[in-house]
Design a protein around this motif. Sequence first.
Motif, mmCIF file in Angstrom:
data_model
loop_
_atom_site.group_PDB
_atom_site.id
_atom_site.type_symbol
_atom_site.label_atom_id
_atom_site.label_comp_id
_atom_site.label_asym_id
_atom_site.label_seq_id
_atom_site.Cartn_x
_atom_site.Cartn_y
_atom_site.Cartn_z
ATOM 1 N N PHE A 114 0.833 -1.202 0.000
ATOM 2 C CA PHE A 114 0.000 0.000 0.000
ATOM 3 C C PHE A 114 0.872 1.259 0.000
ATOM 4 O O PHE A 114 0.606 2.217 -0.731
ATOM 5 N N ARG A 115 1.928 1.244 0.842
ATOM 6 C CA ARG A 115 2.831 2.388 0.868
ATOM 7 C C ARG A 115 3.539 2.556 -0.477
ATOM 8 O O ARG A 115 3.693 3.681 -0.973
ATOM 9 N N LEU A 116 3.949 1.417 -1.059
ATOM 10 C CA LEU A 116 4.591 1.480 -2.368
ATOM 11 C C LEU A 116 3.635 2.017 -3.425
ATOM 12 O O LEU A 116 4.010 2.805 -4.293
ATOM 13 N N LEU A 150 1.105 4.023 -2.916
ATOM 14 C CA LEU A 150 0.946 5.467 -2.700
ATOM 15 C C LEU A 150 2.131 6.223 -3.293
ATOM 16 O O LEU A 150 1.963 7.285 -3.917
ATOM 17 N N HIS A 151 3.325 5.660 -3.082
ATOM 18 C CA HIS A 151 4.523 6.304 -3.631
ATOM 19 C C HIS A 151 4.476 6.326 -5.157
ATOM 20 O O HIS A 151 4.792 7.349 -5.792
ATOM 21 N N ILE A 152 4.078 5.196 -5.736
ATOM 22 C CA ILE A 152 3.992 5.118 -7.205
ATOM 23 C C ILE A 152 2.941 6.085 -7.729
ATOM 24 O O ILE A 152 3.162 6.776 -8.741
ATOM 25 N N GLU A 153 1.790 6.144 -7.048
ATOM 26 C CA GLU A 153 0.734 7.066 -7.493
ATOM 27 C C GLU A 153 1.210 8.514 -7.419
ATOM 28 O O GLU A 153 0.908 9.316 -8.311
ATOM 29 N N ALA A 154 1.952 8.844 -6.341
ATOM 30 C CA ALA A 154 2.469 10.206 -6.220
ATOM 31 C C ALA A 154 3.440 10.517 -7.366
ATOM 32 O O ALA A 154 3.373 11.589 -7.973
ATOM 33 N N ARG A 155 4.328 9.545 -7.651
ATOM 34 C CA ARG A 155 5.260 9.758 -8.750
ATOM 35 C C ARG A 155 4.540 9.811 -10.092
ATOM 36 O O ARG A 155 4.906 10.604 -10.976
ATOM 37 N N MET A 156 3.491 8.965 -10.239
ATOM 38 C CA MET A 156 2.730 8.991 -11.482
ATOM 39 C C MET A 156 2.042 10.341 -11.680
ATOM 40 O O MET A 156 1.975 10.858 -12.799
ATOM 41 N N ARG A 157 1.523 10.897 -10.572
ATOM 42 C CA ARG A 157 0.895 12.222 -10.687
ATOM 43 C C ARG A 157 1.921 13.271 -11.098
ATOM 44 O O ARG A 157 1.630 14.147 -11.924
ATOM 45 N N ASN A 158 3.120 13.153 -10.515
ATOM 46 C CA ASN A 158 4.165 14.097 -10.901
ATOM 47 C C ASN A 158 4.541 13.920 -12.369
ATOM 48 O O ASN A 158 4.693 14.899 -13.108
#
Length: 475
Positions: free
Chosen positions: A205-207, A209-217
């Motif tokens: 889940f943490r990974l 979230l991290h991937i989603e944040a990077r994808m948004r960027n």
Amino acid sequence: MHSALHKKVRFGFYVAFIIIIAASIFSYLVAKNLVENANMSSHTIEVSRRLEVITKELKAAEAAVRGYNLTGDSSFLQPGMEERNRIIEDEYRLLRRITADHPAQQRHLDTLKELLDIKYYQLLESQRHRTTNLTAKTAVRQGEISMDRIDKKVGDMTHIEQTILKQRQQNFQFFSNLWVPVLLIVSLFAIFLGVYSYVVLNKEFRLQLHIEARMRNYQRELQDNIALLNKSNLELEQFAYVASHDLQEPLRKISTFSDRLQLKYKEHLPDEAAQLLERMVSAVGRMRVLINDLLQFSRAGRISPETIEPLDLNALMTEVLTDLDVGLQEKQAKVQVDQLPVVEGSHTSLQQLFQNLISNSIKFSHPARPLQINIKSETIKGRDTGFAKENKWDDNFVRITVEDNGIGFEQEYAERIFLIFQRLHGMSEYQGTGIGLAICKKIVDTHHGHITAMGSPGNGATMIVVLPFKQKWDE
């Protein structure tokens, strides 16, 4: 979730599921054995109690008859033999019913019935005829013998019930002893799986979230880059258009002055100067062609929903062949055109597309044979195109092939020929700027299609154009 991790978690849940099912089945067997053991215990207790009631009533009846024989007091005979016999008969019938599924007990009950009848007959005889001391001793001895036989038969029946109960208890003890470690193991495994799943899923889940944040960027950066690219393309198109127009004026002046020089002073110029002038005029002509081609390339593919309309490709192809009639006649060309469908597109762009493709066949015709051009079409589904997205797999596309018997080309250059300014032959062999097929690719791309080429040196080339029947601008 990563594929390997997903497989591990799924495998763990499968194992846990199987173990839980096995534990549930085992629990059911233990519970079933417990219920059967409890029922058997109740059954044994009930059989023993019924047999005890029978023997108790017999002994009480025998004691009453003996008291009556000794004292002559009729109060010993209360309750009477008929009442006592009725109680014994009721208990006997109940024994028959509750042991109906046990053949051995039924056989014992048959024998017990005979013994009870004999005992009842003995008691009735003793009651009716008071005996002397000698006969009383004989009656007592016979009664004891009869009672011993009854007690033995009752003991046999009780022993059978106790044996069955003991077996049931042993089975239950076995399952109970096995169940405790099984339950402990399953519980520990369930706890371990729960903790492991929590750790893994929390990490995932943490990974995520991290991937989603990077994808948004990345998405924001991509949108910014797309906007910048669109702006750059627009500026480049405007620059190419303006530059081409600005270059036209000095070219016209150079061409005009060159023509005047040739008309007025050609005869007075030295031979070397005349040759230089002719080379300059030729270069100006090539420059004019290049600028015109660049203008066409910058304008190619400029379509919008307003310029899209249903087009009968048969009529459009007729227009193209009419415009190229002179070139076709020079090459003694024969053009075979299949029935073409109606598709949505820009009339100007698609006309330019097919005009460039056929012009390419004319330019690269084989000098040793008349030119033959075959234009064919077929309808295919999006899944068969090789480039359509999954949401367009059920859409209809048309595949149009323009096949000629010209000089052809090496297949390794099939992608290169659609790049701008890419030429496979020198200027001295074939005229051109290397922009024609690049314009074709740009037009096809803006129509959400695809263009490829197949060739063989000396055997001709085939251009394959795939276009959708409908232009969907919202996708």
